[in-house]
Design a protein around this motif. Sequence first.
Motif, short mmCIF file in Angstrom:
data_model
loop_
_atom_site.label_atom_id
_atom_site.label_comp_id
_atom_site.label_asym_id
_atom_site.label_seq_id
_atom_site.Cartn_x
_atom_site.Cartn_y
_atom_site.Cartn_z
N LEU A 1 -5.05 11.67 -9.88
CA LEU A 1 -6.44 11.43 -9.47
C LEU A 1 -7.35 12.52 -10.05
N ARG B 1 -5.53 7.89 -14.98
CA ARG B 1 -4.73 8.18 -13.78
C ARG B 1 -3.23 8.08 -13.98
N LEU C 1 1.07 6.71 -6.74
CA LEU C 1 -0.02 7.68 -6.94
C LEU C 1 0.51 9.11 -6.80
N ASP C 2 1.37 9.32 -5.81
CA ASP C 2 1.92 10.67 -5.59
C ASP C 2 2.79 11.14 -6.75
N GLN D 1 2.35 1.78 -3.37
CA GLN D 1 1.38 2.28 -4.35
C GLN D 1 1.03 3.74 -4.09
N ILE D 2 1.05 4.15 -2.81
CA ILE D 2 0.83 5.57 -2.50
C ILE D 2 1.95 6.40 -3.15
N ILE E 1 0.84 -1.19 0.00
CA ILE E 1 0.00 0.00 0.00
C ILE E 1 0.88 1.25 0.00
N TYR F 1 0.45 1.47 -14.49
CA TYR F 1 0.45 0.48 -13.41
C TYR F 1 -0.81 -0.35 -13.39
N ASP F 2 -1.67 -0.15 -14.40
CA ASP F 2 -2.90 -0.95 -14.45
C ASP F 2 -3.05 -1.54 -15.85
#
Lengths: 206, 111
Positions: A125, A120, A51-52, A47-48, A44, A92-93
């Motif tokens: 986001l 994304r 995202l950042d 992954q944060i 997690i 990443y997806d």
Amino acid sequence: MQPHGHEHPDIPEPEDKPPGYYEIMEIAVRELLIEKKLIGPDEIRRQIEVLDSRTPALGARVVARAWIDPAFRVRLLRNGRAACEELGISFYDDTQLIVLENTAAVHNLVVCTLCSCYPRPVLGLPPDWYKLKPYRARAVREPRAVLAEFGTFISDDVEVRVSDSTAMVRYLVLPQRPPGTEGMSEQQLADLVTRDAMIGVTTVRH
Amino acid sequence: MPESQDLLKRLPTDLGGLTAEPVQRTEHEIEPWEKRCHALADVLDFHKIINTEEKRRGVEALGAEIISKASYYERWIAAFANILFQKGLLTPGDLARKMEEVSARHGDGRT
């Protein structure tokens, strides 16, 4: 309070107020999944960090490159994901990216009527308004009225084309390069490109 | 109130084409737990435990009333819990016990 250093070995949780019901649920689900070894203890947090690292600046780089490099523009319009990966922007997806080019004849607008699907990996986001009912409901029915609420007025002889995102297919708008930017560097051009222009609710101004 | 047949024809998250208020250009800074929830969604997808479409249907399955009252990430975490129960990966008892434990850990300011 813990002293604030530059390392965050653990996932930060607010310490000054007790967590609410849903935050407790989030912590509990995460800890159970880790205990049951369904996810790794560090995933997690990592992954944060991913995202950042994703902000509209990445999409702006893609747009600026397409404006100055015609061969890249062709590759981008043919396969958005592969062209972004070429610039070092990883996906990443499992999503595919379709890049929609604005021209003198067509203005593109992106929405997700069912939820909040959004490119994304290249934009980060989505803004709250993208996820809320007014935009999702009306963008497909009265796009010109929605655009006007963003201060964007598209001439009647220009087609407004709305694309509805899905779980697997995401869209990015390639805005028109504004006039008067002929002498600008790639970085200067990227600095003009906003998130909203890549969603299609505004145009790029100089 | 809409008739039941209208509710059947259009599930609560299927908004495209409805009439609605003007767009308010609201944005808020994502809270730490919301960002963790988002990362959890991605990690569950990487592990092929819950994919994006399952997540969307899980939110839909919460029903119109919860969808209208809960916030975006509140809906997500509730949907994840339900889907994990359905898949037999967690039990409601597991979650209830763990939530009590987390609550006790945070609730009185002592750890």
